[in-house]
Design a protein around this motif. Structure first.
Motif, short mmCIF file in Angstrom:
data_model
loop_
_atom_site.label_atom_id
_atom_site.label_comp_id
_atom_site.label_asym_id
_atom_site.label_seq_id
_atom_site.Cartn_x
_atom_site.Cartn_y
_atom_site.Cartn_z
N GLY A 113 0.82 -1.21 0.00
CA GLY A 113 0.00 0.00 0.00
C GLY A 113 0.85 1.25 0.00
N ILE A 114 0.27 2.33 0.52
CA ILE A 114 0.91 3.65 0.55
C ILE A 114 1.05 4.09 1.99
N GLN A 115 2.24 4.57 2.35
CA GLN A 115 2.49 5.08 3.71
C GLN A 115 2.92 6.55 3.63
N TYR A 116 2.59 7.29 4.67
CA TYR A 116 2.83 8.73 4.66
C TYR A 116 2.86 9.23 6.10
N LEU A 117 3.47 10.38 6.31
CA LEU A 117 3.50 10.97 7.65
C LEU A 117 2.12 11.50 8.01
N ALA A 118 1.80 11.44 9.29
CA ALA A 118 0.46 11.86 9.75
C ALA A 118 0.17 13.31 9.43
N ASP A 119 1.22 14.15 9.36
CA ASP A 119 1.01 15.58 9.11
C ASP A 119 1.12 15.94 7.63
N SER A 120 1.09 14.93 6.74
CA SER A 120 1.27 15.16 5.31
C SER A 120 0.02 15.71 4.62
N GLY A 121 -1.12 15.58 5.29
CA GLY A 121 -2.38 15.99 4.67
C GLY A 121 -3.01 14.88 3.83
N ILE A 122 -2.37 13.73 3.80
CA ILE A 122 -2.90 12.59 3.03
C ILE A 122 -3.80 11.75 3.93
N LYS A 123 -5.01 11.51 3.49
CA LYS A 123 -5.95 10.69 4.23
C LYS A 123 -6.59 9.62 3.34
N GLU A 124 -6.72 9.93 2.05
CA GLU A 124 -7.36 9.03 1.11
C GLU A 124 -6.61 9.11 -0.23
N PRO A 125 -6.88 8.16 -1.14
CA PRO A 125 -6.11 8.12 -2.40
C PRO A 125 -6.04 9.43 -3.15
N LYS A 126 -7.15 10.16 -3.26
CA LYS A 126 -7.15 11.39 -4.07
C LYS A 126 -6.27 12.49 -3.47
N ASP A 127 -5.88 12.32 -2.21
CA ASP A 127 -4.96 13.29 -1.60
C ASP A 127 -3.54 13.17 -2.16
N LEU A 128 -3.30 12.12 -2.93
CA LEU A 128 -1.98 11.93 -3.55
C LEU A 128 -1.80 12.81 -4.78
N ILE A 129 -2.88 13.38 -5.29
CA ILE A 129 -2.79 14.24 -6.47
C ILE A 129 -1.87 15.43 -6.18
N GLY A 130 -0.89 15.63 -7.06
CA GLY A 130 0.06 16.72 -6.87
C GLY A 130 1.18 16.40 -5.90
N LYS A 131 1.22 15.16 -5.40
CA LYS A 131 2.23 14.78 -4.42
C LYS A 131 3.32 13.92 -5.06
N LYS A 132 4.44 13.76 -4.31
CA LYS A 132 5.54 12.90 -4.73
C LYS A 132 5.43 11.55 -4.02
#
Length: 333
Positions: A113-132
């Motif tokens: 899956g996908i892992q991210y820092l809690a403060d990254s603003g990512i919560k769901e798949p569409k939050d990856l738009i514009g991200k690295k």
């Protein structure tokens, strides 16, 4: 000779009348694990340590492994009765003609899956738009990323894919050079937690890419010769996982007792356990342990043949069977 037979029969009858029941020989089984002992093996350790296998008249040997493909091949060549191996690796071995089948999916959800820092603003798949998003070249995750993005209505051009070694993932996250990585929570979330850094995780499985991971594998001829033995093993193993989820600390103690040389600490195993349990029970409480239904198998097969280079020359039903699952499902607590 007649006297001896009558004498033996009388002796057996006397034992029964006296309350003694001759002990039945336990069926011996060896299970080749996918790798060295960790949280992916908690249910087996509990079934062994708590005597659940013995209660099912089984004498089980758990052998640490050297990879899923090796475990599947050892089953195929008859060197072990059971293998605990990744679904994709098993189907690749079976597709080459190996006479093996999956009889239960223990990790019904893969941990990819996908892992991210809690403060990254990512919560769901569409939050990856514009991200690295960092992905390791040649990893099992790489071909699944486009499938995951399409399943969630995201164009590949909307996410910047950064090629990086998995060993660099944690440093890239903490230094904010990337916003997310594609790995497993055990390899990213758990070590970050040890550093006091909170991280989040989203599974491919729960976001449009159903792929089971670790499964029980057996040879077809051995299944046909001793179906009851394998049914008892699957049921006992499911009960072991059920007990492990009820008491994770006792489960970790059982693993450490059976595999004292494991490199994992008790604290690390406890942290990892919750992700293993989530893979066993992706449907939550009441989910049937070890059971992936025919509809989900069809969906998984579609992903495997389209994105994971598995030949689609055979029907998926050639690779698995539901015949060895418990008649009464063992469910997640």
């Amino acid at each position: 000779m007649q006297f001896k037979l009558r004498h033996v029969a009388a002796g057996a009858m006397f034992a029964l009348l006296a309350g003694g029941v001759p002990a039945l020989a336990q069926d011996k089984l060896q299970m080749q694990m996918n790798w060295t002992a960790d949280s992916a093996h908690l249910g087996f350790a509990v079934a062994q340590a708590k005597g659940i296998y013995k209660e099912h008249d089984l004498d089980v040997t758990l052998t640490e492994g050297r990879g899923s493909a090796v475990a599947a091949q050892l089953v195929a060549t008859g060197q072990t009765e059971l293998g605990y191996a990744d679904t994709g690796a098993t189907l690749n071995v079976a597709a080459q003609g190996a006479p093996i089948r999956i009889i239960a999916t223990i990790w019904k959800s893969g941990q990819f899956g996908i892992q991210y820092l809690a403060d990254s603003g990512i919560k769901e798949p569409k939050d990856l738009i514009g991200k690295k998003l960092a992905v390791s070249p040649g990893s099992a995750m790489l071909p699944l990323i486009p499938v995951f993005l399409r399943a969630n209505g995201i164009e590949e051009s909307q996410v910047e894919i950064v090629s990086a070694a998995e060993s660099a993932f944690i440093g890239l996250l903490t230094s904010k050079q990337v916003d997310a990585v594609s790995q497993t929570p055990e390899n990213i979330v758990v070590p970050l937690a040890a550093q006091g850094i909170e991280a989040g995780n989203m599974y491919f499985y729960n976001n449009g890419v159903p792929i089971a991971s670790l499964a029980l594998v057996a040879r077809e001829d051995k299944l046909q010769a001793n179906p009851d033995v394998y049914k008892r093993f699957v049921e006992a193993t499911a009960l072991g996982w059920q007990e492990a989820m009820k008491d994770p600390e006792a489960a970790v103690d059982a693993l450490l007792e059976i595999f004292p040389e494991t490199a994992h600490s008790k604290e690390n195993l406890l942290q990892s356990a919750k992700f293993s349990f989530a893979s066993v029970c992706p449907g939550g409480s009441g989910d049937a342990i070890g059971v992936t239904d025919a509809e989900t198998w069809e969906k998984m097969y579609s992903v495997m043949t389209s994105a994971m280079n598995l030949p689609g020359t055979k029907p998926v039903t050639d690779y698995y069977t539901l015949d060895y699952l418990p008649e009464t499902p063992v469910t997640c607590p």
